[in-house]
Enzyme design. Structure first.
Site, PDB file in Angstrom:
ATOM      1  N   GLY A  12       0.830  -1.206   0.000  1.00 52.36           N
ATOM      2  CA  GLY A  12       0.000   0.000   0.000  1.00 52.36           C
ATOM      3  C   GLY A  12       0.859   1.249   0.000  1.00 52.36           C
ATOM      4  O   GLY A  12       2.101   1.178   0.093  1.00 52.36           O
ATOM      5  N   ASP A  13       0.194   2.408  -0.158  1.00 49.04           N
ATOM      6  CA  ASP A  13       0.871   3.715  -0.156  1.00 49.04           C
ATOM      7  C   ASP A  13       1.893   3.856  -1.285  1.00 49.04           C
ATOM      8  O   ASP A  13       2.886   4.560  -1.141  1.00 49.04           O
ATOM      9  CB  ASP A  13       1.577   3.979   1.205  1.00 49.04           C
ATOM     10  CG  ASP A  13       0.639   3.770   2.369  1.00 49.04           C
ATOM     11  OD1 ASP A  13      -0.504   4.231   2.281  1.00 49.04           O
ATOM     12  OD2 ASP A  13       1.047   3.119   3.357  1.00 49.04           O
ATOM     13  N   LYS A  16      -0.720   5.382  -5.622  1.00 45.86           N
ATOM     14  CA  LYS A  16      -1.785   5.073  -6.604  1.00 45.86           C
ATOM     15  C   LYS A  16      -2.670   6.282  -6.863  1.00 45.86           C
ATOM     16  O   LYS A  16      -3.123   6.499  -7.974  1.00 45.86           O
ATOM     17  CB  LYS A  16      -2.667   3.918  -6.087  1.00 45.86           C
ATOM     18  CG  LYS A  16      -1.930   2.608  -5.981  1.00 45.86           C
ATOM     19  CD  LYS A  16      -2.831   1.510  -5.459  1.00 45.86           C
ATOM     20  CE  LYS A  16      -3.233   1.679  -4.023  1.00 45.86           C
ATOM     21  NZ  LYS A  16      -2.152   1.585  -3.037  1.00 45.86           N
ATOM     22  N   GLY A  17      -2.910   7.081  -5.808  1.00 44.66           N
ATOM     23  CA  GLY A  17      -3.794   8.238  -5.949  1.00 44.66           C
ATOM     24  C   GLY A  17      -3.312   9.164  -7.049  1.00 44.66           C
ATOM     25  O   GLY A  17      -4.076   9.566  -7.918  1.00 44.66           O
ATOM     26  N   GLY A  40      -6.152   5.985   1.887  1.00 48.12           N
ATOM     27  CA  GLY A  40      -6.084   7.443   1.922  1.00 48.12           C
ATOM     28  C   GLY A  40      -5.231   7.863   0.753  1.00 48.12           C
ATOM     29  O   GLY A  40      -4.020   7.718   0.790  1.00 48.12           O
ATOM     30  N   HIS A  41      -5.859   8.312  -0.302  1.00 52.63           N
ATOM     31  CA  HIS A  41      -5.108   8.648  -1.510  1.00 52.63           C
ATOM     32  C   HIS A  41      -4.890  10.159  -1.576  1.00 52.63           C
ATOM     33  O   HIS A  41      -5.832  10.933  -1.545  1.00 52.63           O
ATOM     34  CB  HIS A  41      -5.850   8.125  -2.745  1.00 52.63           C
ATOM     35  CG  HIS A  41      -5.868   6.629  -2.798  1.00 52.63           C
ATOM     36  ND1 HIS A  41      -6.732   5.900  -3.569  1.00 52.63           N
ATOM     37  CD2 HIS A  41      -5.104   5.713  -2.148  1.00 52.63           C
ATOM     38  CE1 HIS A  41      -6.500   4.605  -3.392  1.00 52.63           C
ATOM     39  NE2 HIS A  41      -5.525   4.467  -2.540  1.00 52.63           N
ATOM     40  N   THR A 130      -6.053   0.143  10.700  1.00 46.90           N
ATOM     41  CA  THR A 130      -6.326   1.582  10.671  1.00 46.90           C
ATOM     42  C   THR A 130      -7.461   1.944  11.627  1.00 46.90           C
ATOM     43  O   THR A 130      -7.795   3.115  11.757  1.00 46.90           O
ATOM     44  CB  THR A 130      -6.709   2.014   9.241  1.00 46.90           C
ATOM     45  OG1 THR A 130      -7.839   1.237   8.824  1.00 46.90           O
ATOM     46  CG2 THR A 130      -5.572   1.815   8.262  1.00 46.90           C
ATOM     47  N   GLN A 225      -4.912  -0.170  -0.980  1.00 45.66           N
ATOM     48  CA  GLN A 225      -3.903  -0.995  -0.297  1.00 45.66           C
ATOM     49  C   GLN A 225      -2.929  -1.577  -1.343  1.00 45.66           C
ATOM     50  O   GLN A 225      -2.725  -0.952  -2.365  1.00 45.66           O
ATOM     51  CB  GLN A 225      -4.539  -2.108   0.548  1.00 45.66           C
ATOM     52  CG  GLN A 225      -5.276  -1.591   1.787  1.00 45.66           C
ATOM     53  CD  GLN A 225      -6.690  -1.143   1.500  1.00 45.66           C
ATOM     54  OE1 GLN A 225      -7.449  -1.842   0.856  1.00 45.66           O
ATOM     55  NE2 GLN A 225      -7.050   0.030   1.970  1.00 45.66           N
ATOM     56  N   THR A 302      -3.789   7.507   9.295  1.00 46.34           N
ATOM     57  CA  THR A 302      -3.524   7.443  10.735  1.00 46.34           C
ATOM     58  C   THR A 302      -2.369   8.338  11.177  1.00 46.34           C
ATOM     59  O   THR A 302      -2.172   8.519  12.380  1.00 46.34           O
ATOM     60  CB  THR A 302      -3.181   5.995  11.140  1.00 46.34           C
ATOM     61  OG1 THR A 302      -2.042   5.599  10.378  1.00 46.34           O
ATOM     62  CG2 THR A 302      -4.332   5.044  10.875  1.00 46.34           C
ATOM     63  N   GLY A 303      -1.582   8.848  10.243  1.00 47.87           N
ATOM     64  CA  GLY A 303      -0.438   9.692  10.597  1.00 47.87           C
ATOM     65  C   GLY A 303       0.749   8.914  11.153  1.00 47.87           C
ATOM     66  O   GLY A 303       1.756   9.500  11.532  1.00 47.87           O
ATOM     67  N   PRO A 305       4.208   6.861  11.451  1.00 42.92           N
ATOM     68  CA  PRO A 305       5.399   6.817  10.601  1.00 42.92           C
ATOM     69  C   PRO A 305       5.429   5.492   9.847  1.00 42.92           C
ATOM     70  O   PRO A 305       5.126   4.446  10.427  1.00 42.92           O
ATOM     71  CB  PRO A 305       6.571   6.912  11.579  1.00 42.92           C
ATOM     72  CG  PRO A 305       5.994   6.835  12.943  1.00 42.92           C
ATOM     73  CD  PRO A 305       4.506   6.901  12.873  1.00 42.92           C
ATOM     74  N   ARG A 306       5.764   5.550   8.577  1.00 42.45           N
ATOM     75  CA  ARG A 306       5.854   4.303   7.800  1.00 42.45           C
ATOM     76  C   ARG A 306       7.232   3.691   7.967  1.00 42.45           C
ATOM     77  O   ARG A 306       8.225   4.411   8.057  1.00 42.45           O
ATOM     78  CB  ARG A 306       5.589   4.582   6.317  1.00 42.45           C
ATOM     79  CG  ARG A 306       4.170   5.035   6.074  1.00 42.45           C
ATOM     80  CD  ARG A 306       3.940   5.321   4.585  1.00 42.45           C
ATOM     81  NE  ARG A 306       2.604   5.847   4.388  1.00 42.45           N
ATOM     82  CZ  ARG A 306       2.296   6.798   3.504  1.00 42.45           C
ATOM     83  NH1 ARG A 306       3.224   7.315   2.727  1.00 42.45           N
ATOM     84  NH2 ARG A 306       1.057   7.217   3.389  1.00 42.45           N
ATOM     85  N   SER A 414       7.435   8.733 -11.480  1.00 45.00           N
ATOM     86  CA  SER A 414       6.986   9.925 -10.774  1.00 45.00           C
ATOM     87  C   SER A 414       8.170  10.527 -10.020  1.00 45.00           C
ATOM     88  O   SER A 414       8.862   9.832  -9.281  1.00 45.00           O
ATOM     89  CB  SER A 414       5.861   9.532  -9.819  1.00 45.00           C
ATOM     90  OG  SER A 414       5.562  10.595  -8.980  1.00 45.00           O
TER      91      SER A 414
HETATM   92  P1  IMP Z   1      -7.112  -2.624   8.088  1.00 39.60           P
HETATM   93  O1  IMP Z   1      -7.261  -2.614   6.605  1.00 39.60           O
HETATM   94  O2  IMP Z   1      -7.480  -1.314   8.727  1.00 39.60           O
HETATM   95  O3  IMP Z   1      -7.811  -3.785   8.742  1.00 39.60           O
HETATM   96  O4  IMP Z   1      -5.557  -2.813   8.444  1.00 39.60           O
HETATM   97  C1  IMP Z   1      -4.850  -4.017   8.160  1.00 39.60           C
HETATM   98  C2  IMP Z   1      -3.428  -3.746   7.702  1.00 39.60           C
HETATM   99  O5  IMP Z   1      -3.448  -3.114   6.429  1.00 39.60           O
HETATM  100  C3  IMP Z   1      -2.652  -2.791   8.618  1.00 39.60           C
HETATM  101  O6  IMP Z   1      -1.290  -3.183   8.612  1.00 39.60           O
HETATM  102  C4  IMP Z   1      -2.794  -1.450   7.948  1.00 39.60           C
HETATM  103  O7  IMP Z   1      -1.752  -0.561   8.273  1.00 39.60           O
HETATM  104  C5  IMP Z   1      -2.760  -1.866   6.487  1.00 39.60           C
HETATM  105  N1  IMP Z   1      -3.445  -0.933   5.608  1.00 39.60           N
HETATM  106  C6  IMP Z   1      -4.776  -0.807   5.424  1.00 39.60           C
HETATM  107  N2  IMP Z   1      -5.039   0.138   4.513  1.00 39.60           N
HETATM  108  C7  IMP Z   1      -3.867   0.607   4.090  1.00 39.60           C
HETATM  109  C8  IMP Z   1      -3.484   1.584   3.101  1.00 39.60           C
HETATM  110  O8  IMP Z   1      -4.307   2.199   2.406  1.00 39.60           O
HETATM  111  N3  IMP Z   1      -2.139   1.774   2.952  1.00 39.60           N
HETATM  112  C9  IMP Z   1      -1.230   1.083   3.651  1.00 39.60           C
HETATM  113  N4  IMP Z   1      -1.536   0.163   4.568  1.00 39.60           N
HETATM  114  C10 IMP Z   1      -2.837  -0.073   4.773  1.00 39.60           C
END
Ligand code: IMP
Length: 430
Positions: A12-13, A16-17, A40-41, A130, A225, A302-303, A305-306, A414
């Site tokens: 994820g992240d 894509k947005g 969150g795009h 999240t 995701q 969620t803010g 840190p990645r 990009s």
């Molecule tokens: P959930 O989708 O909220 O149940 O979270 C499950 C896992 O997926 C967690 O590790 C989240 O951090 C991750 N996750 C869910 N949505 C995203 C996203 O849009 N980007 C990155 N990680 C995500």
């Protein structure tokens, strides 16, 4: 090609947005098919930042139809807020521009309460969700006790389903999770207000898409995701609760497999992950910190840190196969400027065995050793570059090596967050 799917090939992240926002120029319709407001795009247009969680990222282009497919789980409160914000910016002024599937499931307040309480009880072993109620909503869908938009449209049916669900959920929340129980009337009244706002958008989106694809209209399916968070193919149990791969378009938008014409995989030029779970190329020292700082790697929703690490070709290769990726868009390559040496993971090794694809066991992934190849870095800033030829030779070599390792051509690079900060190697995707 008249339909294209965009999927993330990492955790994820991937950006894509931005890519969907760019491709949306060529599309007529943009569709979300899985996930919910856990996504969150981020879109940056003319220096202005907009974050969308449920509405497809094509929304900033006027006149495009945005569709929330049946595979999405929808928090109606978030959706109403998002519509309000976008309308204040002059978008989505015509209700016909947003269509919501009548069979999409609703995230209810008890789903969010359960998600958050369970994570707290898991302590160290938490998934790092999240907290948006995604897992518990998909659970109810599969258990056949979920509530869908079509139910919300009928007070009697909605009331009955809510009564039934709330009885069970309140005893689970109160007795097992030691949480506060929730009030029926408050939920009923709130959801009736959401219904009044959203009802004009609710329709049979599967049929709508079928008819539009048959007419030759260009449709872009926007994944949320990433492949490594897929419930079947990801690093289970540290995954989300939906199928995130391109195949999920068929079930999550209600179209036939033949109606998918192409798949674009989005990958960062390095790797990030948010939440718990194995991450073979994670960097714990100053290099990871540099990537996090330069890349602004903090969660959109969620803010948090990645976690940051080197590019992992094993992950990208596995994802390219699972999704049938035709081409890659490589994002945030500008963040890597300034490293004298870059590392790329080409395979894994565990107890004497070599892995060219991601193994199934989270324990094995946790303990394996990445096999790295080193490539020379580049000092130049890349954000103003608009053509492949103008990239530093070492950057081109880095991109070419990724293409070789993953066996997929890179079509877009990009070099910054803005729409225009992009190198289009092949100009059209449809
Ligand atoms: P959930 O989708 O909220 O149940 O979270 C499950 C896992 O997926 C967690 O590790 C989240 O951090 C991750 N996750 C869910 N949505 C995203 C996203 O849009 N980007 C990155 N990680 C995500």
């Amino acid at each position: 090609m008249s339909t294209v799917v965009v999927v993330g090939v990492q955790w994820g992240d991937e950006g894509k947005g931005k890519v969907v926002d760019l491709l949306a120029r060529e599309a007529d319709i943009i569709v979300r098919f899985q996930g919910g407001s856990n996504a969150g795009h981020t879109l940056v247009v003319g220096g202005k930042k907009t974050i969308v969680r449920l509405i497809p990222s094509g929304v900033l282009h006027s006149g495009k139809v945005c569709v929330i497919g049946n595979g999405v789980v929808v928090d109606p409160e978030t959706l109403v807020e998002e519509i309000d914000t976008l309308q204040q910016q002059g978008c989505l002024t015509d209700p016909a521009l947003l269509k919501i599937s009548e069979t999409a499931h609703l995230i209810m307040p008890y789903h969010k309460a359960i998600d958050i309480a369970r994570e707290r009880l898991r302590g160290e072993g938490k998934i790092g969700t999240t907290g948006r109620g995604i897992g518990p909503t998909y659970e109810d869908k599969m258990a056949r006790v979920g509530i869908r938009f079509v139910d919300l449209l009928d007070d009697k049916i909605f009331g009955e389903k809510l009564t039934h669900s709330l009885q069970e959920k309140n005893s689970y929340l109160g007795v097992i999770l030691k949480e506060q129980v929730l009030d029926y009337q408050q939920i009923f009244d709130n959801y009736r207000r959401f219904r009044d706002r959203l009802a004009p958008h609710v329709t049979n989106t599967s049929l709508y898409l079928h008819n539009e694809i048959t007419r030759g209209r260009k449709v872009l399916f926007e994944g949320a995701q990433g492949t490594m968070l897929d419930i079947d193919h990801g690093t289970y149990p540290y995954v989300t609760s939906s199928n995130t791969v391109a195949g999920a378009v068929c079930t999550g938008a209600g179209i036939a497999p033949q109606q998918i014409h192409g798949v674009i995989g989005i990958s960062k030029a390095y790797t990030t992950r948010v939440g718990s779970g194995p991450f073979p190329t994670e960097l714990f020292g100053p290099e990871g910190e540099t990537i996090r700082r330069k890349g602004g790697e903090f969660g959109t929703v969620t803010g948090r840190p990645r976690r940051c690490g080197w590019f992992d070709a094993v992950v990208a290769r596995t994802a390219a196969r699972l999704n049938g990726v035709n081409s890659f868009a490589l994002t945030k390559i500008d963040v890597l400027s300034g490293f004298s040496t870059l590392r790329v993971c080409t395979a894994y090794e565990y107890k004497g065995q070599r892995y060219d694809e991601v193994p199934a066991s989270a324990t094995v992934i946790e303990h394996l050793t990445p096999i790295y190849e080193e490539l020379s870095g580049w000092p130049e800033q890349l954000t103003d570059i608009r053509s492949l030829d103008a990239l530093p030779a070492n950057t081109r070599r880095y991109v070419e090596r990724i293409e070789q390792l993953v066996n997929v051509p890179v079509k877009m690079i990009s070099v910054g967050a803005g729409r225009e900060e992009t190198i289009l190697i092949r100009p059209t995707f449809f």
